[in-house]
Design a protein around this motif. Sequence first.
Motif, PDB file in Angstrom:
ATOM      1  N   TYR A  67      86.738  -9.094 -54.882  1.00  0.00           N
ATOM      2  CA  TYR A  67      87.590 -10.374 -55.258  1.00  0.00           C
ATOM      3  C   TYR A  67      88.682  -9.943 -55.931  1.00  0.00           C
ATOM      4  CZ  TYR A  67      84.150 -13.976 -54.090  1.00  0.00           C
ATOM      5  OH  TYR A  67      83.520 -14.927 -52.974  1.00  0.00           O
ATOM      6  N   HIS A  68      88.550  -9.080 -57.069  1.00  0.00           N
ATOM      7  CA  HIS A  68      89.725  -8.432 -57.600  1.00  0.00           C
ATOM      8  C   HIS A  68      90.740  -8.101 -56.817  1.00  0.00           C
ATOM      9  CE1 HIS A  68      92.012  -6.178 -60.734  1.00  0.00           C
ATOM     10  NE2 HIS A  68      91.821  -7.272 -61.248  1.00  0.00           N
ATOM     11  N   LYS A  69      90.416  -6.939 -55.939  1.00  0.00           N
ATOM     12  CA  LYS A  69      91.386  -6.474 -54.770  1.00  0.00           C
ATOM     13  C   LYS A  69      92.259  -7.457 -53.992  1.00  0.00           C
ATOM     14  CE  LYS A  69      93.142  -3.258 -52.088  1.00  0.00           C
ATOM     15  NZ  LYS A  69      94.340  -2.469 -52.667  1.00  0.00           N
ATOM     16  N   ALA A  70      91.283  -8.604 -53.482  1.00  0.00           N
ATOM     17  CA  ALA A  70      91.913  -9.823 -52.912  1.00  0.00           C
ATOM     18  C   ALA A  70      92.800 -10.482 -53.540  1.00  0.00           C
ATOM     19  CB  ALA A  70      90.787 -10.601 -52.412  1.00  0.00           C
ATOM     20  N   LEU A  71      92.585 -10.820 -54.921  1.00  0.00           N
ATOM     21  CA  LEU A  71      93.501 -11.474 -55.884  1.00  0.00           C
ATOM     22  C   LEU A  71      94.892 -10.660 -56.027  1.00  0.00           C
ATOM     23  CD1 LEU A  71      93.921 -14.115 -57.297  1.00  0.00           C
ATOM     24  CD2 LEU A  71      92.822 -12.938 -59.362  1.00  0.00           C
ATOM     25  N   SER A  72      94.541  -9.532 -56.036  1.00  0.00           N
ATOM     26  CA  SER A  72      95.855  -8.356 -56.310  1.00  0.00           C
ATOM     27  C   SER A  72      97.006  -8.526 -55.157  1.00  0.00           C
ATOM     28  CB  SER A  72      95.420  -6.957 -56.628  1.00  0.00           C
ATOM     29  OG  SER A  72      95.006  -6.269 -55.382  1.00  0.00           O
ATOM     30  N   LEU A  73      96.336  -8.808 -53.854  1.00  0.00           N
ATOM     31  CA  LEU A  73      97.028  -8.791 -52.758  1.00  0.00           C
ATOM     32  C   LEU A  73      97.482 -10.259 -52.688  1.00  0.00           C
ATOM     33  CD1 LEU A  73      94.691  -6.528 -50.737  1.00  0.00           C
ATOM     34  CD2 LEU A  73      96.950  -6.087 -51.086  1.00  0.00           C
ATOM     35  N   SER A 104      90.266 -19.539 -76.563  1.00  0.00           N
ATOM     36  CA  SER A 104      91.179 -18.683 -75.822  1.00  0.00           C
ATOM     37  C   SER A 104      90.535 -17.870 -74.696  1.00  0.00           C
ATOM     38  CB  SER A 104      91.607 -17.875 -76.777  1.00  0.00           C
ATOM     39  OG  SER A 104      91.000 -16.931 -77.473  1.00  0.00           O
ATOM     40  N   ALA A 105      91.249 -17.615 -73.788  1.00  0.00           N
ATOM     41  CA  ALA A 105      90.918 -16.671 -72.445  1.00  0.00           C
ATOM     42  C   ALA A 105      91.388 -15.096 -72.920  1.00  0.00           C
ATOM     43  CB  ALA A 105      91.514 -17.221 -71.132  1.00  0.00           C
ATOM     44  N   ALA A 106      90.635 -14.234 -72.278  1.00  0.00           N
ATOM     45  CA  ALA A 106      90.827 -13.005 -72.491  1.00  0.00           C
ATOM     46  C   ALA A 106      91.936 -12.481 -71.311  1.00  0.00           C
ATOM     47  CB  ALA A 106      89.537 -12.112 -72.372  1.00  0.00           C
ATOM     48  N   ALA A 107      92.431 -11.455 -71.481  1.00  0.00           N
ATOM     49  CA  ALA A 107      93.302 -10.827 -70.518  1.00  0.00           C
ATOM     50  C   ALA A 107      92.717 -10.611 -69.336  1.00  0.00           C
ATOM     51  CB  ALA A 107      94.122  -9.357 -71.113  1.00  0.00           C
ATOM     52  N   PRO A 108      93.562 -10.585 -68.206  1.00  0.00           N
ATOM     53  CA  PRO A 108      93.149 -10.231 -66.831  1.00  0.00           C
ATOM     54  C   PRO A 108      92.298  -9.200 -66.716  1.00  0.00           C
ATOM     55  CG  PRO A 108      95.219 -11.031 -66.714  1.00  0.00           C
ATOM     56  CD  PRO A 108      94.938 -10.718 -67.844  1.00  0.00           C
ATOM     57  N   LEU A 109      91.066  -8.974 -65.785  1.00  0.00           N
ATOM     58  CA  LEU A 109      90.475  -7.732 -65.437  1.00  0.00           C
ATOM     59  C   LEU A 109      91.240  -6.700 -65.313  1.00  0.00           C
ATOM     60  CD1 LEU A 109      87.360  -7.364 -65.787  1.00  0.00           C
ATOM     61  CD2 LEU A 109      87.319  -7.597 -63.309  1.00  0.00           C
ATOM     62  N   SER A 110      90.825  -5.656 -65.774  1.00  0.00           N
ATOM     63  CA  SER A 110      91.539  -4.197 -65.729  1.00  0.00           C
ATOM     64  C   SER A 110      90.938  -3.604 -64.328  1.00  0.00           C
ATOM     65  CB  SER A 110      91.156  -3.403 -66.435  1.00  0.00           C
ATOM     66  OG  SER A 110      91.775  -1.814 -66.168  1.00  0.00           O
ATOM     67  N   PRO A 111      91.825  -3.226 -63.556  1.00  0.00           N
ATOM     68  CA  PRO A 111      91.437  -2.488 -62.181  1.00  0.00           C
ATOM     69  C   PRO A 111      90.503  -1.233 -62.246  1.00  0.00           C
ATOM     70  CG  PRO A 111      94.007  -3.077 -62.219  1.00  0.00           C
ATOM     71  CD  PRO A 111      93.369  -3.076 -63.660  1.00  0.00           C
ATOM     72  N   SER A 112      90.659  -0.851 -63.651  1.00  0.00           N
ATOM     73  CA  SER A 112      89.955   0.512 -63.766  1.00  0.00           C
ATOM     74  C   SER A 112      88.431   0.157 -64.140  1.00  0.00           C
ATOM     75  CB  SER A 112      90.336   1.189 -65.072  1.00  0.00           C
ATOM     76  OG  SER A 112      90.398   0.367 -66.061  1.00  0.00           O
ATOM     77  N   ILE A 113      88.154  -1.228 -64.324  1.00  0.00           N
ATOM     78  CA  ILE A 113      86.884  -1.542 -64.528  1.00  0.00           C
ATOM     79  C   ILE A 113      86.280  -2.336 -63.217  1.00  0.00           C
ATOM     80  CG2 ILE A 113      85.560  -3.099 -66.083  1.00  0.00           C
ATOM     81  CD1 ILE A 113      87.255  -2.516 -68.122  1.00  0.00           C
ATOM     82  N   SER A 114      87.013  -3.293 -62.878  1.00  0.00           N
ATOM     83  CA  SER A 114      86.763  -4.202 -61.905  1.00  0.00           C
ATOM     84  C   SER A 114      85.755  -3.690 -60.458  1.00  0.00           C
ATOM     85  CB  SER A 114      87.767  -4.916 -61.124  1.00  0.00           C
ATOM     86  OG  SER A 114      88.664  -3.950 -60.170  1.00  0.00           O
ATOM     87  N   ASP A 115      86.033  -2.214 -60.426  1.00  0.00           N
ATOM     88  CA  ASP A 115      85.224  -1.776 -58.957  1.00  0.00           C
ATOM     89  C   ASP A 115      84.269  -0.723 -59.631  1.00  0.00           C
ATOM     90  OD1 ASP A 115      87.062   0.163 -60.254  1.00  0.00           O
ATOM     91  OD2 ASP A 115      87.588   0.744 -58.110  1.00  0.00           O
ATOM     92  N   PRO A 154      80.835  -1.574 -61.342  1.00  0.00           N
ATOM     93  CA  PRO A 154      79.735  -2.586 -61.738  1.00  0.00           C
ATOM     94  C   PRO A 154      79.074  -2.002 -62.823  1.00  0.00           C
ATOM     95  CG  PRO A 154      79.710  -2.063 -59.061  1.00  0.00           C
ATOM     96  CD  PRO A 154      80.543  -1.091 -59.727  1.00  0.00           C
ATOM     97  N   GLN A 155      78.733  -0.718 -63.065  1.00  0.00           N
ATOM     98  CA  GLN A 155      78.039  -0.269 -64.075  1.00  0.00           C
ATOM     99  C   GLN A 155      78.818  -0.529 -65.551  1.00  0.00           C
ATOM    100  OE1 GLN A 155      79.441   1.401 -61.835  1.00  0.00           O
ATOM    101  NE2 GLN A 155      80.382   3.399 -62.690  1.00  0.00           N
ATOM    102  N   LEU A 156      79.881  -0.423 -65.484  1.00  0.00           N
ATOM    103  CA  LEU A 156      80.917  -0.895 -66.429  1.00  0.00           C
ATOM    104  C   LEU A 156      80.643  -2.464 -66.820  1.00  0.00           C
ATOM    105  CD1 LEU A 156      83.908   1.694 -66.114  1.00  0.00           C
ATOM    106  CD2 LEU A 156      81.933   1.956 -67.432  1.00  0.00           C
ATOM    107  N   LEU A 157      80.978  -3.117 -65.776  1.00  0.00           N
ATOM    108  CA  LEU A 157      80.980  -4.474 -65.904  1.00  0.00           C
ATOM    109  C   LEU A 157      79.671  -4.997 -66.609  1.00  0.00           C
ATOM    110  CD1 LEU A 157      82.352  -5.510 -62.619  1.00  0.00           C
ATOM    111  CD2 LEU A 157      83.518  -6.038 -64.588  1.00  0.00           C
ATOM    112  N   ALA A 158      78.764  -4.377 -66.275  1.00  0.00           N
ATOM    113  CA  ALA A 158      77.152  -4.686 -66.621  1.00  0.00           C
ATOM    114  C   ALA A 158      77.192  -4.305 -68.446  1.00  0.00           C
ATOM    115  CB  ALA A 158      76.251  -4.053 -65.745  1.00  0.00           C
ATOM    116  N   LYS A 159      78.100  -3.653 -68.553  1.00  0.00           N
ATOM    117  CA  LYS A 159      78.158  -3.426 -70.087  1.00  0.00           C
ATOM    118  C   LYS A 159      78.899  -4.233 -71.022  1.00  0.00           C
ATOM    119  CE  LYS A 159      76.800   1.602 -69.328  1.00  0.00           C
ATOM    120  NZ  LYS A 159      77.363   3.129 -69.436  1.00  0.00           N
ATOM    121  N   LEU A 160      79.719  -4.905 -70.525  1.00  0.00           N
ATOM    122  CA  LEU A 160      80.495  -5.990 -71.028  1.00  0.00           C
ATOM    123  C   LEU A 160      79.481  -7.123 -71.663  1.00  0.00           C
ATOM    124  CD1 LEU A 160      83.836  -6.445 -68.957  1.00  0.00           C
ATOM    125  CD2 LEU A 160      83.481  -4.901 -71.052  1.00  0.00           C
ATOM    126  N   ASP A 161      79.811  -7.536 -73.015  1.00  0.00           N
ATOM    127  CA  ASP A 161      78.889  -8.601 -73.285  1.00  0.00           C
ATOM    128  C   ASP A 161      79.361 -10.007 -72.593  1.00  0.00           C
ATOM    129  OD1 ASP A 161      80.863 -10.256 -75.051  1.00  0.00           O
ATOM    130  OD2 ASP A 161      80.776  -8.381 -76.172  1.00  0.00           O
TER     131      ASP A 161
END
Length: 484
Positions: free
Chosen positions: A334-340, A376-387, A389-396
């Motif tokens: 989804y993040h890749k799609a949005l970047s395009l 307030s919203a946070a900054a957009p997702l970083s490409p270094s994290i978006s792909d 899953p193991q790092l995403l799962a560690k975010l609160d």
Amino acid sequence: MHFRTAGKKASAFFLAALLAFSSGVQPALAAGISLVRDAETENMIREFSTPIWRAAGLLPSSVRVYLVQDNRINAFVTAGQRMFLNTGLITQADTPLEVIGVIAHETGHMAGGHLVRGQEAMSKMSLPMIASMVLGIGAMAAGAGDAGMAIIAGGSQIAQRSVLAYSRQQEGAADQAGATYLQRAGMSGKGMLDLFAKFRDQEALSTTQQDPFIQSHPISEDRLASLEERVQASPYFDQTDTPERVHQFKMVQAKLFGFVDEPSVTMRRFPQSDQSDYARYARAIAYHKLGQNEQSLAEIDALLKKEADNPYVWELKGQVLFESGHAAEAVGPYHKALSLKQAEPQLQLGLAQALLAIESSGLGASGAAAGTPIASAAAPLSPSISDKPQLLAKLDQTEIARIALGYLQSSSKTDPENPTTFFQLAIAYGRLNNIGMAELSTAEYYEAIGAMRDARGHAATAQRHFKEGSPEWLKAQDIMQEEG
């Protein structure tokens, strides 16, 4: 791809599909009219239409386009600059120019003021009220005249006047205007001529066998001859569709076949021996509908080797992963799609929905429930994290909700009629302990689907969390005072 439905009662409202197509067209759709939401199809139609609307003196951003899930050929406009196109128009057309010709004709009706009577009141009507009129006409076209008239009689008389068939004089005027707009835009009107010639051949059929378009847009020999003379006089008559436009069109056709048809039909239409991009696209959807997601992803990955810059193929991969229970893995596609395709509201919604579905194992997974409300919203997702899953799962959950909130807020500004966006906003605000905005978003969700009793209840609750006279308080007040 998403769908919404309108029930048969005049007071019925559009039921929002909370998720994208997953197992084909649900039986409930047989009871109402279905509006399809698909970024790829809608953007293609807008690309086709924008030069025509500008040539007609219309502001493209003011025209709303709706896709009706119906395999028959039809198109019509209502007051308030709303244009409805059946999916059958797209799937049954032989060329993009044929669809463009219909758009030009309908723009002729719109710009010609053929629906001006009751336009001010009609523009204030909700989409559900309009749908009841469409459903009634559909029932009559199917032979259920009494039922169709009952549905129409139960709805707004203004809508009835706006949707009923055009006069032959208006049809001829819309033809000529459409041809003029096409010439001004430097486009050929041959597609309009070709498609209308096909409709002429249907006039000998019974009404139950005719496409709805011919019933509300009567075609005569004189009208067709006049259009032929006008279109052939254009210096752009011999202009053809570009290879890029044909490819775009065939990809959309394949997607619609995949989502709307039964998988068995799709597999016959696109057998394994067909290794074209279009066949892979359609089969990937059919496999997904069958729950055969490994085969679906295999088709998508093969397609991405040739269509790596196609945001909608990435979107489909995200959808397949999300709907098969792999939310964290869906975020990357989804993040890749949005970047395009930056700022595309439906892609923003898909990404946010996947983010909110992640089961976080990080600290603070309970969110902000025990703390201060977060607006307030946070900054957009970083490409270094978006792909990853193991790092995403560690975010609160709080951080994930803030990231998703940013995408949802942007999506709702661009696409304010999508109920699913408000539903997801309510989830995000709830996780951030922002109860006022969660209640207001819930009220907007119910307002969007026409459930005004529920909308007013949540708006009243939301209002107690806002300062009197604030923009949020006033929005809640508007919902509470809305009729319906």
